[in-house]
Enzyme design. Structure first.
Site, PDB file in Angstrom:
ATOM      1  N   ASN A 135      56.783  63.855  69.205  1.00 28.85           N
ATOM      2  CA  ASN A 135      55.480  63.780  68.552  1.00 28.85           C
ATOM      3  C   ASN A 135      55.592  63.362  67.086  1.00 28.85           C
ATOM      4  O   ASN A 135      54.699  62.700  66.566  1.00 28.85           O
ATOM      5  CB  ASN A 135      54.813  65.163  68.673  1.00 28.85           C
ATOM      6  CG  ASN A 135      53.571  65.302  67.846  1.00 28.85           C
ATOM      7  OD1 ASN A 135      52.542  64.726  68.181  1.00 28.85           O
ATOM      8  ND2 ASN A 135      53.643  66.064  66.753  1.00 28.85           N
ATOM      9  N   SER A 194      51.959  58.399  72.062  1.00 27.94           N
ATOM     10  CA  SER A 194      51.694  56.997  71.788  1.00 27.94           C
ATOM     11  C   SER A 194      50.439  56.860  70.916  1.00 27.94           C
ATOM     12  O   SER A 194      50.036  57.804  70.222  1.00 27.94           O
ATOM     13  CB  SER A 194      51.534  56.259  73.120  1.00 27.94           C
ATOM     14  OG  SER A 194      51.363  54.877  72.900  1.00 27.94           O
ATOM     15  N   TYR A 240      53.364  49.983  62.788  1.00 33.01           N
ATOM     16  CA  TYR A 240      53.281  51.253  63.528  1.00 33.01           C
ATOM     17  C   TYR A 240      53.014  50.970  65.003  1.00 33.01           C
ATOM     18  O   TYR A 240      53.648  51.557  65.893  1.00 33.01           O
ATOM     19  CB  TYR A 240      52.160  52.075  62.901  1.00 33.01           C
ATOM     20  CG  TYR A 240      51.704  53.305  63.652  1.00 33.01           C
ATOM     21  CD1 TYR A 240      52.381  54.513  63.531  1.00 33.01           C
ATOM     22  CD2 TYR A 240      50.539  53.271  64.439  1.00 33.01           C
ATOM     23  CE1 TYR A 240      51.925  55.652  64.187  1.00 33.01           C
ATOM     24  CE2 TYR A 240      50.083  54.405  65.095  1.00 33.01           C
ATOM     25  CZ  TYR A 240      50.781  55.591  64.965  1.00 33.01           C
ATOM     26  OH  TYR A 240      50.337  56.715  65.616  1.00 33.01           O
ATOM     27  N   LYS A 271      55.184  51.973  68.373  1.00 30.87           N
ATOM     28  CA  LYS A 271      54.645  52.769  69.490  1.00 30.87           C
ATOM     29  C   LYS A 271      54.708  51.962  70.798  1.00 30.87           C
ATOM     30  O   LYS A 271      54.892  52.553  71.871  1.00 30.87           O
ATOM     31  CB  LYS A 271      53.209  53.196  69.190  1.00 30.87           C
ATOM     32  CG  LYS A 271      53.086  54.240  68.076  1.00 30.87           C
ATOM     33  CD  LYS A 271      53.656  55.592  68.486  1.00 30.87           C
ATOM     34  CE  LYS A 271      53.290  56.688  67.493  1.00 30.87           C
ATOM     35  NZ  LYS A 271      53.790  58.018  67.879  1.00 30.87           N
ATOM     36  N   THR A 315      43.808  64.299  61.149  1.00 29.58           N
ATOM     37  CA  THR A 315      45.088  64.896  60.743  1.00 29.58           C
ATOM     38  C   THR A 315      45.552  64.243  59.443  1.00 29.58           C
ATOM     39  O   THR A 315      45.003  63.221  59.008  1.00 29.58           O
ATOM     40  CB  THR A 315      46.185  64.658  61.807  1.00 29.58           C
ATOM     41  OG1 THR A 315      46.451  63.249  61.857  1.00 29.58           O
ATOM     42  CG2 THR A 315      45.782  65.174  63.172  1.00 29.58           C
TER      43      THR A 315
HETATM   44  N1  LIG Z   1      46.035  61.323  64.097  1.00 31.81           N
HETATM   45  C1  LIG Z   1      45.691  60.291  64.866  1.00 31.81           C
HETATM   46  O1  LIG Z   1      44.570  59.741  64.776  1.00 31.81           O
HETATM   47  C2  LIG Z   1      46.662  59.769  65.889  1.00 31.81           C
HETATM   48  C3  LIG Z   1      46.216  58.780  66.784  1.00 31.81           C
HETATM   49  C4  LIG Z   1      47.092  58.299  67.754  1.00 31.81           C
HETATM   50  C5  LIG Z   1      48.386  58.810  67.829  1.00 31.81           C
HETATM   51  N2  LIG Z   1      48.790  59.771  66.943  1.00 31.81           N
HETATM   52  C6  LIG Z   1      50.151  60.299  67.090  1.00 31.81           C
HETATM   53  O2  LIG Z   1      50.065  61.716  67.239  1.00 31.81           O
HETATM   54  C7  LIG Z   1      51.308  62.291  66.816  1.00 31.81           C
HETATM   55  C8  LIG Z   1      51.035  63.463  65.891  1.00 31.81           C
HETATM   56  O3  LIG Z   1      50.435  62.969  64.717  1.00 31.81           O
HETATM   57  P1  LIG Z   1      49.429  63.838  63.838  1.00 31.81           P
HETATM   58  O4  LIG Z   1      48.249  62.974  63.594  1.00 31.81           O
HETATM   59  O5  LIG Z   1      49.251  65.172  64.452  1.00 31.81           O
HETATM   60  O6  LIG Z   1      50.248  63.930  62.453  1.00 31.81           O
HETATM   61  P2  LIG Z   1      50.382  65.073  61.338  1.00 31.81           P
HETATM   62  O7  LIG Z   1      49.273  66.057  61.400  1.00 31.81           O
HETATM   63  O8  LIG Z   1      50.600  64.335  60.064  1.00 31.81           O
HETATM   64  O9  LIG Z   1      51.723  65.850  61.770  1.00 31.81           O
HETATM   65  C9  LIG Z   1      52.941  65.172  61.834  1.00 31.81           C
HETATM   66  C10 LIG Z   1      54.035  66.199  62.054  1.00 31.81           C
HETATM   67  O10 LIG Z   1      55.296  65.537  62.186  1.00 31.81           O
HETATM   68  C11 LIG Z   1      56.199  66.039  61.204  1.00 31.81           C
HETATM   69  N3  LIG Z   1      57.123  64.946  60.894  1.00 31.81           N
HETATM   70  C12 LIG Z   1      56.836  63.736  60.375  1.00 31.81           C
HETATM   71  N4  LIG Z   1      57.933  63.004  60.254  1.00 31.81           N
HETATM   72  C13 LIG Z   1      58.950  63.745  60.723  1.00 31.81           C
HETATM   73  C14 LIG Z   1      60.335  63.532  60.872  1.00 31.81           C
HETATM   74  N5  LIG Z   1      60.906  62.376  60.490  1.00 31.81           N
HETATM   75  N6  LIG Z   1      61.098  64.503  61.414  1.00 31.81           N
HETATM   76  C15 LIG Z   1      60.538  65.665  61.808  1.00 31.81           C
HETATM   77  N7  LIG Z   1      59.225  65.931  61.699  1.00 31.81           N
HETATM   78  C16 LIG Z   1      58.445  64.981  61.148  1.00 31.81           C
HETATM   79  C17 LIG Z   1      55.294  66.523  60.072  1.00 31.81           C
HETATM   80  O11 LIG Z   1      55.872  67.478  59.213  1.00 31.81           O
HETATM   81  P3  LIG Z   1      56.747  67.039  57.911  1.00 31.81           P
HETATM   82  O12 LIG Z   1      55.952  65.992  57.193  1.00 31.81           O
HETATM   83  O13 LIG Z   1      56.946  68.304  57.155  1.00 31.81           O
HETATM   84  O14 LIG Z   1      58.017  66.489  58.482  1.00 31.81           O
HETATM   85  C18 LIG Z   1      54.184  67.165  60.913  1.00 31.81           C
HETATM   86  O15 LIG Z   1      54.609  68.416  61.416  1.00 31.81           O
HETATM   87  C19 LIG Z   1      52.111  61.152  66.186  1.00 31.81           C
HETATM   88  O16 LIG Z   1      53.040  60.650  67.134  1.00 31.81           O
HETATM   89  C20 LIG Z   1      51.058  60.100  65.897  1.00 31.81           C
HETATM   90  O17 LIG Z   1      51.609  58.806  65.859  1.00 31.81           O
HETATM   91  C21 LIG Z   1      47.969  60.271  65.981  1.00 31.81           C
END
Ligand SMILES: NC(=O)c1ccc[n+]([C@@H]2O[C@H](COP(=O)([O-])OP(=O)(O)OC[C@H]3O[C@@H](n4cnc5c(N)ncnc54)[C@H](OP(=O)(O)O)[C@@H]3O)[C@@H](O)[C@H]2O)c1
Length: 232
Positions: free
Chosen positions: A84, A138, A152, A156, A185
């Site tokens: 994730n 994804s 990005y 993905k 997020t």
């Molecule tokens: N938000 C959206 O709209 C959206 C849409 C489609 C897909 N996604 C996908 O959903 C997933 C979760 O994203 P999110 O939106 O929930 O993001 P988020 O709230 O920013 O959380 C990301 C998490 O990953 C950790 N992280 C980031 N880089 C890291 C690394 N190199 N090693 C270990 N931990 C790491 C962060 O903590 P630290 O920064 O402390 O490491 C945090 O715990 C991702 O794969 C993202 O691509 C998100």
């Protein structure tokens, strides 16, 4: 109790999924780079009474990935691995003509190379599980061409392809690539800081992931809206 490793679980989708699995009795191994935030999340999960191990670190560090799997082994194995944690490549996102190549390399390293590295490390324990599964998170940017989402999205798309091939190569496992849709997020805010449209909370898409775990459909790529139909 089943055991899951979830990367990037200190906040956002990873934390919401960790909470839902803990509520169902799963033991968890969670990571994130920022140790204090991860510890706060883990402290909140203790209320569910399951075993939760925090392993702070960066998924691009091979030693850290080994620590994650070793921690899961101590809890009994790996039944579910959720890749994730993610990098955008540029914050805010920029068009390809301005995308720093080091940013693209970082997105590929975090989103693709590290995800495969963790799968490789966990495969013996996943194969030994009665219900081993891998989820790669994804994005619709992997499938659609949106301006500024090219680096990005390419990472993905590569992750999706690895997941698809892994599903073929490991018929004893389930391998699901899941597009969660937009969520409110920190990652989304960093990608598009000027976007003021409201986005759903990460917890609202967690039932899509739980459906996969419950029903164990064939390996493949799934979108949250279809999985959520009739589920909320
Ligand atoms: N938000 C959206 O709209 C959206 C849409 C489609 C897909 N996604 C996908 O959903 C997933 C979760 O994203 P999110 O939106 O929930 O993001 P988020 O709230 O920013 O959380 C990301 C998490 O990953 C950790 N992280 C980031 N880089 C890291 C690394 N190199 N090693 C270990 N931990 C790491 C962060 O903590 P630290 O920064 O402390 O490491 C945090 O715990 C991702 O794969 C993202 O691509 C998100």
């Amino acid at each position: 109790m089943p055991v899951a490793i979830i990367t990037g679980a200190s906040k956002g989708l990873g934390r919401a999924l960790a909470e839902a699995l803990a509520a169902r009795g799963w033991d968890l191994v969670l990571d994130a780079r920022t140790a204090e935030v991860l510890q706060e999340t883990v402290a909140g999960l203790r209320a569910y009474g399951t075993r939760v191990t925090a392993v702070p670190g960066d998924v691009t560090d091979a030693g850290h990935r080994s620590e994650l799997v070793a921690a899961a082994w101590r809890l009994g194995g790996v039944d579910l691995l959720v890749s994730n944690a993610s990098a955008l490549g540029a914050e805010p996102l920029v068009r390809l003509d301005a995308l720093p190549l080091d940013g693209l390399r970082r997105a590929l390293e975090v989103n693709v190379v590290a995800a495969l590295g963790l799968v490789q490390e966990a495969l013996p324990l996943l194969r030994a599980s009665e219900a081993g599964a891998v989820i790669t998170v994804s994005s619709d940017a992997a499938a659609e061409a949106y301006e500024t989402w090219g680096g990005y999205g390419a990472s993905k798309a590569a992750l999706d392809h690895l997941a698809a091939v892994l599903g073929e190569e490991e018929p004893g496992l389930r391998v699901w690539a899941v597009d969660p849709g937009d969520m409110a997020t920190d990652l989304y805010a960093a990608a598009v800081p000027d976007d003021e449209d409201p986005r759903p909370a990460p917890a609202s898409v967690v039932p899509a992931f739980l459906r996969l775990v419950d029903e164990r459909p064939a390996s493949g790529r799934y979108g949250a809206p279809a999985l959520l139909e009739g589920r909320r």
